[in-house]
Design an enzyme around this catalytic site. Structure first.
Site, PDB file in Angstrom:
ATOM      1  N   HIS A 203      37.232  44.627  41.330  1.00 33.52           N
ATOM      2  CA  HIS A 203      37.624  43.637  42.345  1.00 33.52           C
ATOM      3  C   HIS A 203      36.791  43.893  43.611  1.00 33.52           C
ATOM      4  O   HIS A 203      37.330  44.299  44.649  1.00 33.52           O
ATOM      5  CB  HIS A 203      39.122  43.779  42.627  1.00 33.52           C
TER       6      HIS A 203
ATOM      7  N   GLN B  90      37.711  42.479  47.258  1.00 32.75           N
ATOM      8  CA  GLN B  90      38.852  43.130  47.900  1.00 32.75           C
ATOM      9  C   GLN B  90      38.410  44.391  48.626  1.00 32.75           C
ATOM     10  O   GLN B  90      38.776  44.621  49.784  1.00 32.75           O
ATOM     11  CB  GLN B  90      39.908  43.484  46.838  1.00 32.75           C
TER      12      GLN B  90
ATOM     13  N   ARG C 132      37.212  34.348  38.635  1.00 30.52           N
ATOM     14  CA  ARG C 132      38.300  35.316  38.435  1.00 30.52           C
ATOM     15  C   ARG C 132      38.708  35.211  36.974  1.00 30.52           C
ATOM     16  O   ARG C 132      39.147  34.153  36.515  1.00 30.52           O
ATOM     17  CB  ARG C 132      39.487  35.007  39.349  1.00 30.52           C
TER      18      ARG C 132
ATOM     19  N   ASP D 238      48.725  49.623  44.806  1.00 24.35           N
ATOM     20  CA  ASP D 238      48.592  48.282  44.220  1.00 24.35           C
ATOM     21  C   ASP D 238      49.702  48.150  43.165  1.00 24.35           C
ATOM     22  O   ASP D 238      50.364  49.147  42.822  1.00 24.35           O
ATOM     23  CB  ASP D 238      47.190  48.148  43.583  1.00 24.35           C
TER      24      ASP D 238
ATOM     25  N   ARG E 107      39.456  39.288  53.935  1.00 25.95           N
ATOM     26  CA  ARG E 107      38.890  38.655  52.735  1.00 25.95           C
ATOM     27  C   ARG E 107      38.063  37.442  53.165  1.00 25.95           C
ATOM     28  O   ARG E 107      36.970  37.195  52.653  1.00 25.95           O
ATOM     29  CB  ARG E 107      40.002  38.209  51.771  1.00 25.95           C
TER      30      ARG E 107
ATOM     31  N   CYS F 141      46.405  45.678  48.415  1.00 28.34           N
ATOM     32  CA  CYS F 141      45.583  44.458  48.309  1.00 28.34           C
ATOM     33  C   CYS F 141      46.430  43.193  48.254  1.00 28.34           C
ATOM     34  O   CYS F 141      45.921  42.104  48.490  1.00 28.34           O
ATOM     35  CB  CYS F 141      44.660  44.555  47.102  1.00 28.34           C
TER      36      CYS F 141
HETATM   37  N1   CP Z   1      44.317  40.541  46.673  1.00 32.97           N
HETATM   38  C1   CP Z   1      44.044  39.422  45.952  1.00 32.97           C
HETATM   39  O1   CP Z   1      43.019  39.294  45.301  1.00 32.97           O
HETATM   40  O2   CP Z   1      45.001  38.455  46.049  1.00 32.97           O
HETATM   41  P1   CP Z   1      45.123  37.172  45.110  1.00 32.97           P
HETATM   42  O3   CP Z   1      45.403  37.658  43.726  1.00 32.97           O
HETATM   43  O4   CP Z   1      46.256  36.377  45.688  1.00 32.97           O
HETATM   44  O5   CP Z   1      43.825  36.412  45.153  1.00 32.97           O
HETATM   45  N1  NVA Z   2      45.334  45.005  40.167  1.00 32.56           N
HETATM   46  C1  NVA Z   2      45.824  43.689  40.521  1.00 32.56           C
HETATM   47  C2  NVA Z   2      45.124  43.170  41.729  1.00 32.56           C
HETATM   48  C3  NVA Z   2      45.612  41.817  42.188  1.00 32.56           C
HETATM   49  C4  NVA Z   2      44.863  41.319  43.381  1.00 32.56           C
HETATM   50  C5  NVA Z   2      45.635  42.754  39.335  1.00 32.56           C
HETATM   51  O1  NVA Z   2      44.591  42.791  38.698  1.00 32.56           O
HETATM   52  O2  NVA Z   2      46.558  41.975  39.046  1.00 32.56           O
END
Ligand code: CP
Ligand code: NVA
Length: 302
Positions: free
Chosen positions: A130, A133, A103, A221, A289, A261
């Site tokens: 992502h 997700q 990540r 989101d 997930r 999400c």
């Molecule tokens: N939706 C998602 O990816 O959640 P986190 O940021 O908590 O991993």
């Molecule tokens: N768009 C958001 C998704 C978090 C799971 C971000 O990147 O912070």
């Protein structure tokens, strides 16, 4: 050749179906209390440069449930691109572990890790996309509606990483995707053009009503994604007309599903009554997930 999951565009429709079927099997088995040590003795390295609840816990718990082990590496541990280059990190990790999940901020880092690692690399969120997700979201829709084909997804809000991954799905599968975003917050232009060229039924507009009218799913989101915190105040103003609330939900089909999400900010991108209301499937998405990522890990190492 080794497989990676950098983007949903890496997957063909039959591979997507195989992952969803395997995820459904793993979910059934887990609910029945049946062990499935399909990755016994395997190790996953998890590289995090941003915070996480769902991604961290579902990958770690998922690996344990599959009989393997997961190593968590925080930003302070690695210093991706500062203490050590992504190439060197990928080459070292490949000598020790069987899978890498990352990540990060720049999508280029995911690409570099995938290119240099000799083991599969999974994108656990980048600034661009992502995929994990949206795989969980698709599984949720298959469970809730029995199919993905023909569903109309209305996304209200920022044309961000989550939207970009939906565009990748719309390029592969026969769904309709409608985005309503404020001017200047459209999704990645190159990715949008390529998804539309591939025949994706996709429309991007600034008019909320156009997007949500008759939708099967209303998705939103956060207005400020991780890494954009400096823009938060300005974004709260710009996005205020794009809140998903009861009035907006009423424009969709009466039985429309509400998706997010998570993490969510009640009173900003979504009202509490809608997020916590009867049409919301956000916890199903979060649960899935776990199941879908277990399927992805098994599939990558198959
Ligand atoms: N939706 C998602 O990816 O959640 P986190 O940021 O908590 O991993
Ligand atoms: N768009 C958001 C998704 C978090 C799971 C971000 O990147 O912070």
């Amino acid at each position: 050749m080794k497989r990676d999951l950098v983007s949903i565009s890496d997957l063909e429709p039959d591979q997507l179906s195989a992952i969803f079927s395997l995820a459904q099997r793993l979910k059934r088995e887990r609910r029945a209390g049946q062990a499935h040590p399909l990755l016994s003795g395997k190790t996953l390295a998890m590289l995090f440069e941003k915070p996480s609840l769902r991604t961290r816990v579902t990958f770690e718990a998922g690996m344990v449930q599959l009989g393997g082990y997961a190593v968590y590496l925080s930003p302070a541990d690695i210093g991706l691109g500062t203490r050590e280059s992504p190439t060197d990190v990928a080459r070292n990790l490949s000598r020790w572990v069987d899978l890498i999940m990352v990540r990060t901020f720049a999508h280029q880092i995911v690409l570099e890790l995938a290119e240099q690692a000799t083991v599969p690399v999974i994108n656990g969120l980048s600034d661009l996309s992502h995929p994990c997700q949206i795989l969980a979201d698709c599984l949720t829709l298959i469970e809730q509606r029995g199919r993905l084909d023909g569903l109309r997804i209305a996304f209200v809000g920022d044309g961000n990483n989550v939207v970009n991954s939906w565009l990748n799905v719309a390029a592969k599968l026969p769904i309709s995707f409608r985005l309503a975003c404020p001017p200047g917050y459209e999704p990645d232009a190159e990715l949008l053009a390529s998804a539309q060229k591939a025949g994706g039924d996709i429309r991007v507009s600034h008019a909320l009503q156009d997007a949500v009218d008759g939708a099967d799913v209303v998705y939103t989101d956060v207005w400020t994604s991780m890494g954009q915190e400096d823009e938060s105040a300005a974004r709260q103003q710009t996005f205020a007309p794009y809140q998903v609330n009861a009035e907006v939900l009423a424009l969709a089909k009466p039985e429309a599903l509400v998706m997010h999400c998570l993490p969510a900010h009640r009173g900003q991108e979504i009202s509490a009554e809608v997020l916590d209301g009867p049409q919301s499937v956000v916890l199903e998405q979060a649960e899935n997930r776990l199941h879908v990522q277990k399927a992805v890990m098994v599939w990558l190492l198959d």
